[in-house]
Enzyme design. Structure first.
Site, PDB file in Angstrom:
ATOM      1  N   PRO A  88       0.787  -1.229   0.000  1.00 52.75           N
ATOM      2  CA  PRO A  88       0.000   0.000   0.000  1.00 52.75           C
ATOM      3  C   PRO A  88       0.827   1.291   0.000  1.00 52.75           C
ATOM      4  CG  PRO A  88      -0.143  -1.128   2.124  1.00 52.75           C
ATOM      5  CD  PRO A  88       0.502  -2.085   1.159  1.00 52.75           C
ATOM      6  N   ASN A  89       0.384   2.209  -0.812  1.00 49.80           N
ATOM      7  CA  ASN A  89       0.933   3.576  -0.894  1.00 49.80           C
ATOM      8  C   ASN A  89       2.272   3.667  -1.601  1.00 49.80           C
ATOM      9  OD1 ASN A  89      -1.243   4.843   0.630  1.00 49.80           O
ATOM     10  ND2 ASN A  89      -0.424   3.731   2.376  1.00 49.80           N
ATOM     11  N   ALA A 127       3.270  -0.871   4.688  1.00 48.53           N
ATOM     12  CA  ALA A 127       2.718  -0.934   6.055  1.00 48.53           C
ATOM     13  C   ALA A 127       2.362  -2.361   6.474  1.00 48.53           C
ATOM     14  CB  ALA A 127       1.491  -0.031   6.158  1.00 48.53           C
ATOM     15  N   HIS A 179      12.853  -2.029   1.778  1.00 51.61           N
ATOM     16  CA  HIS A 179      12.199  -0.804   2.229  1.00 51.61           C
ATOM     17  C   HIS A 179      12.990   0.388   1.713  1.00 51.61           C
ATOM     18  CE1 HIS A 179       9.528  -3.079   4.727  1.00 51.61           C
ATOM     19  NE2 HIS A 179      10.575  -3.773   5.128  1.00 51.61           N
ATOM     20  N   ARG A 219       4.176  11.175  -1.763  1.00 52.38           N
ATOM     21  CA  ARG A 219       4.050  11.015  -0.304  1.00 52.38           C
ATOM     22  C   ARG A 219       5.392  11.311   0.376  1.00 52.38           C
ATOM     23  NH1 ARG A 219       4.566   4.583   1.211  1.00 52.38           N
ATOM     24  NH2 ARG A 219       4.035   5.377   3.265  1.00 52.38           N
ATOM     25  N   HIS A 251       4.474  -4.593   8.898  1.00 51.76           N
ATOM     26  CA  HIS A 251       4.403  -4.485  10.351  1.00 51.76           C
ATOM     27  C   HIS A 251       3.131  -5.110  10.940  1.00 51.76           C
ATOM     28  CE1 HIS A 251       7.507  -1.734   9.201  1.00 51.76           C
ATOM     29  NE2 HIS A 251       6.650  -0.867   8.683  1.00 51.76           N
ATOM     30  N   ARG A 280       7.376   0.487  13.478  1.00 47.82           N
ATOM     31  CA  ARG A 280       7.988  -0.017  12.238  1.00 47.82           C
ATOM     32  C   ARG A 280       9.128  -1.001  12.519  1.00 47.82           C
ATOM     33  NH1 ARG A 280       5.670   3.540   8.355  1.00 47.82           N
ATOM     34  NH2 ARG A 280       5.302   5.558   9.315  1.00 47.82           N
ATOM     35  N   ASN A 302       8.326  -5.213  -1.251  1.00 49.48           N
ATOM     36  CA  ASN A 302       8.159  -4.158  -0.250  1.00 49.48           C
ATOM     37  C   ASN A 302       6.695  -4.189   0.189  1.00 49.48           C
ATOM     38  OD1 ASN A 302       7.926  -1.926   1.317  1.00 49.48           O
ATOM     39  ND2 ASN A 302       8.887  -0.503  -0.138  1.00 49.48           N
ATOM     40  N   GLU A 329      13.224  -8.787   1.109  1.00 54.32           N
ATOM     41  CA  GLU A 329      12.412  -7.701   1.678  1.00 54.32           C
ATOM     42  C   GLU A 329      13.122  -6.369   1.408  1.00 54.32           C
ATOM     43  OE1 GLU A 329      12.443  -7.878   5.939  1.00 54.32           O
ATOM     44  OE2 GLU A 329      10.982  -6.247   6.182  1.00 54.32           O
ATOM     45  N   ASP A 343       2.650 -15.884   5.960  1.00 55.99           N
ATOM     46  CA  ASP A 343       2.249 -17.274   5.727  1.00 55.99           C
ATOM     47  C   ASP A 343       2.263 -17.614   4.232  1.00 55.99           C
ATOM     48  OD1 ASP A 343       1.935 -17.710   8.414  1.00 55.99           O
ATOM     49  OD2 ASP A 343      -0.250 -17.586   8.405  1.00 55.99           O
ATOM     50  N   SER A 399      12.895   3.472   2.859  1.00 53.26           N
ATOM     51  CA  SER A 399      13.435   4.240   3.988  1.00 53.26           C
ATOM     52  C   SER A 399      14.196   3.319   4.943  1.00 53.26           C
ATOM     53  CB  SER A 399      12.285   4.919   4.744  1.00 53.26           C
ATOM     54  OG  SER A 399      11.460   3.939   5.361  1.00 53.26           O
ATOM     55  N   TYR A 416      10.732   9.363   1.466  1.00 52.51           N
ATOM     56  CA  TYR A 416      10.750   8.393   0.367  1.00 52.51           C
ATOM     57  C   TYR A 416      11.367   8.935  -0.921  1.00 52.51           C
ATOM     58  CZ  TYR A 416       7.672   5.907   3.550  1.00 52.51           C
ATOM     59  OH  TYR A 416       7.167   5.278   4.663  1.00 52.51           O
ATOM     60  N   ARG A 433      13.254   4.535  12.376  1.00 55.10           N
ATOM     61  CA  ARG A 433      11.973   5.243  12.433  1.00 55.10           C
ATOM     62  C   ARG A 433      11.164   4.815  13.673  1.00 55.10           C
ATOM     63  NH1 ARG A 433       9.192   5.113   6.777  1.00 55.10           N
ATOM     64  NH2 ARG A 433       7.994   6.797   7.773  1.00 55.10           N
TER      65      ARG A 433
END
Ligand code: DQA
Length: 144
Positions: A9-10, A76, A99, A17, A79, A110, A73, A97, A86, A101, A22, A106
């Site tokens: 998301p986002n 949100a 990210h 944003r 977290h 997070r 990525n 994985e 799963d 940032s 970012y 942070r």
């Protein structure tokens, strides 16, 4: 060899944003960079982004038998989502994985990553280049 670059998301809002967190490059810039890098590596790539947890779970499940690695990525959902953890465990497709940032510097909320235990590597804080590093890692270290 086929890699899927999954974004949660986002991530479609990067460039708009919180540019201080970012950066100013957009999601379209990310896709262009990833596709150019895939050409250099001589691999196939598919980029998918969703704001919906279940859609991400569906895409992970549908990758069985047609995808060699994930660059992921979960944003949100990193977290919060046991369902995404799963799903990645279930399909047994190597996952890096990523990210944009530096999440470890942070907020407290997070600091938990559910997906991390199912991943072969985690890259944080390298901006959009982190996705390219993740592709390199899969191709040169995991799938070689
Ligand atoms: C993020 C970090 C997450 O904490 C956040 O919710 C995001 C983006 C990153 O790329 O730095 O949406 O995954």
């Amino acid at each position: 060899m086929k890699i899927k670059v999954l974004n949660g998301p986002n991530i479609n809002m990067v460039g708009i944003r919180e540019p201080g967190v970012y950066g100013s490059e957009t999601y379209a810039d990310l896709i262009r960079k990833v596709e150019e890098h895939a050409k250099e590596l001589g691999i196939e790539v598919e980029c998918l982004q969703s704001n919906h947890e279940g859609t991400l779970v569906d895409w992970i499940q549908e990758s069985m038998g047609n995808t060699d690695g994930f660059v992921f990525n979960p944003a949100a959902y990193t977290h919060t989502s046991v369902a995404i953890l799963d799903a990645v465990k279930a399909v047994k497709i190597p996952c890096v994985e990523v990210h944009i940032s530096k999440v470890e510097e942070r907020e407290d909320f997070r600091q938990v990553s559910y997906i991390r235990q199912a991943c072969v590597k985690t890259i944080t804080g390298h901006g959009l280049d982190g996705y390219l590093e993740a592709m390199d890692y899969l191709v040169n270290e995991v799938l070689k």
